[in-house]
Enzyme design. Structure first.
Site, PDB file in Angstrom:
ATOM      1  N   ASN A  32       0.995  -1.151  -0.068  1.00  0.00           N
ATOM      2  CA  ASN A  32      -0.073  -0.032  -0.051  1.00  0.00           C
ATOM      3  C   ASN A  32       0.977   1.518   0.064  1.00  0.00           C
ATOM      4  OD1 ASN A  32       0.907   0.142   2.650  1.00  0.00           O
ATOM      5  ND2 ASN A  32      -0.922   0.533   3.644  1.00  0.00           N
ATOM      6  N   VAL A  57      -2.589  -4.963   3.076  1.00  0.00           N
ATOM      7  CA  VAL A  57      -2.580  -6.365   3.300  1.00  0.00           C
ATOM      8  C   VAL A  57      -3.354  -6.646   4.491  1.00  0.00           C
ATOM      9  CG1 VAL A  57      -0.721  -6.945   1.840  1.00  0.00           C
ATOM     10  CG2 VAL A  57      -0.503  -6.534   4.618  1.00  0.00           C
ATOM     11  N   TYR A  94       4.326  -6.285  13.614  1.00  0.00           N
ATOM     12  CA  TYR A  94       5.559  -5.763  14.606  1.00  0.00           C
ATOM     13  C   TYR A  94       5.619  -5.893  16.068  1.00  0.00           C
ATOM     14  CZ  TYR A  94      10.159  -4.847  13.502  1.00  0.00           C
ATOM     15  OH  TYR A  94      11.527  -5.055  13.320  1.00  0.00           O
TER      16      TYR A  94
END
Ligand code: UDP
Length: 264
Positions: A32, A57, A94
């Site tokens: 993106n 995603v 993350y």
């Protein structure tokens, strides 16, 4: 073979696309462009085996046709990006999300027999890192090239172990085709203090301003060095590019990137 590479316009994702295409694969990149950039895959534009789709995603996407591998590399991956994009970072992959993703991946492997592989990536560097991404190497280079002092956080005695990107990609390629499903470290075990690293960049770029010390960010690890004995044993893999050669290649590309940003 056909792969979907999420984060395909990012630093690691774009190098993966290159590698797979060089090995005859067909590649669909999904990105993106929140931290990646079209410039990283511009050279692939005419390649009939490559396609890029702009998409987030963390939202559903249907990919028509057969897919042999999905390589998930979509996530903001630097401290400045986490702070700017905290929600995207958590629903990308993350920190806590990374731990959760490993558990989820293993659960899919165990419950549904999905052929999964988990790479634990350690500090990696090379062309296409963003000069403004806030991490040590691009920061030091940007500072040196723009005539600013190089900022070392804390005493600089903390260590990191830097892996050149081509070594990392080779390790990932071997891991994804292996029978290993547990998390596997891929990185370079050659350790260096951040102060020593800053001095190297200072010298290599002929920086004029001194190195200055700034406060250490919260939770900054004192040491990071991968144990790669498993990758050596199972994949016959180990890094080949030493820091000196890797830095030479990276600094060349950073200088070009810097000149382009200055000109625009
Ligand atoms: N660091 C530094 N100066 C900078 C940027 C980073 O001294 O301008 C330090 C940072 O505190 C850490 C190390 O360099 O100890 C590596 O930081 P980086 O963000 O590159 O990666 P990390 O290993 O922290 O994910």
């Amino acid at each position: 073979m056909r792969a979907v590479v999420t984060g395909g316009a990012g630093f690691l994702g774009s190098h993966l696309c290159d590698y797979l295409l060089d090995h005859g694969w067909e590649v669909l990149a999904i990105d993106n462009l929140v931290t990646g950039t079209g410039a990283n895959v511009r050279h692939l534009a005419g390649n009939p085996r490559f396609r890029i789709v702009q998409h987030d995603v963390s939202k559903f996407i249907d990919v028509p046709g057969p897919v042999d591998y999905v390589l998930h590399f979509a996530s903001p991956a630097s401290p400045v990006d986490y702070l700017k994009l905290p929600i995207q970072t958590l629903s990308g992959v993350y920190d806590e999300a990374k731990r959760f993703a490993e558990a989820m991946t293993m659960a899919y492997h165990r419950a549904h027999g999905v052929d999964t592989h988990i790479v634990r990536i350690f500090n990696t560097y090379g062309p296409r890192m963003r000069l403004n991404d806030g991490r040590a190497l691009p920061n030091f280079v940007y500072q040196a090239l723009s005539g600013k002092p190089i900022t070392v956080y804390g005493t600089g005695r903390q260590t990191r172990s830097f892996c050149y990107v081509s070594d990392l990609i080779e390790g990932i390629y071997r891991l994804m085709q292996s029978d290993e499903h547990e998390p596997t470290n891929i990185g370079n075990p050659q350790e260096i203090t951040i102060l020593e690293f800053a001095k190297r960049i200072h010298t290599l770029l002929g920086a004029t301003k001194p190195i200055v010390f700034e406060p250490l960010p919260q939770d900054d690890p004192r040491q990071r060095c991968p144990d790669i004995s498993k990758a050596r044993r199972l994949l016959g893999w180990e890094p080949k590019v030493n820091l000196e050669d890797g830095l030479r290649l990276t600094l060349e590309s950073f200088k070009k990137q810097f000149a382009e940003t200055e000109a625009s």
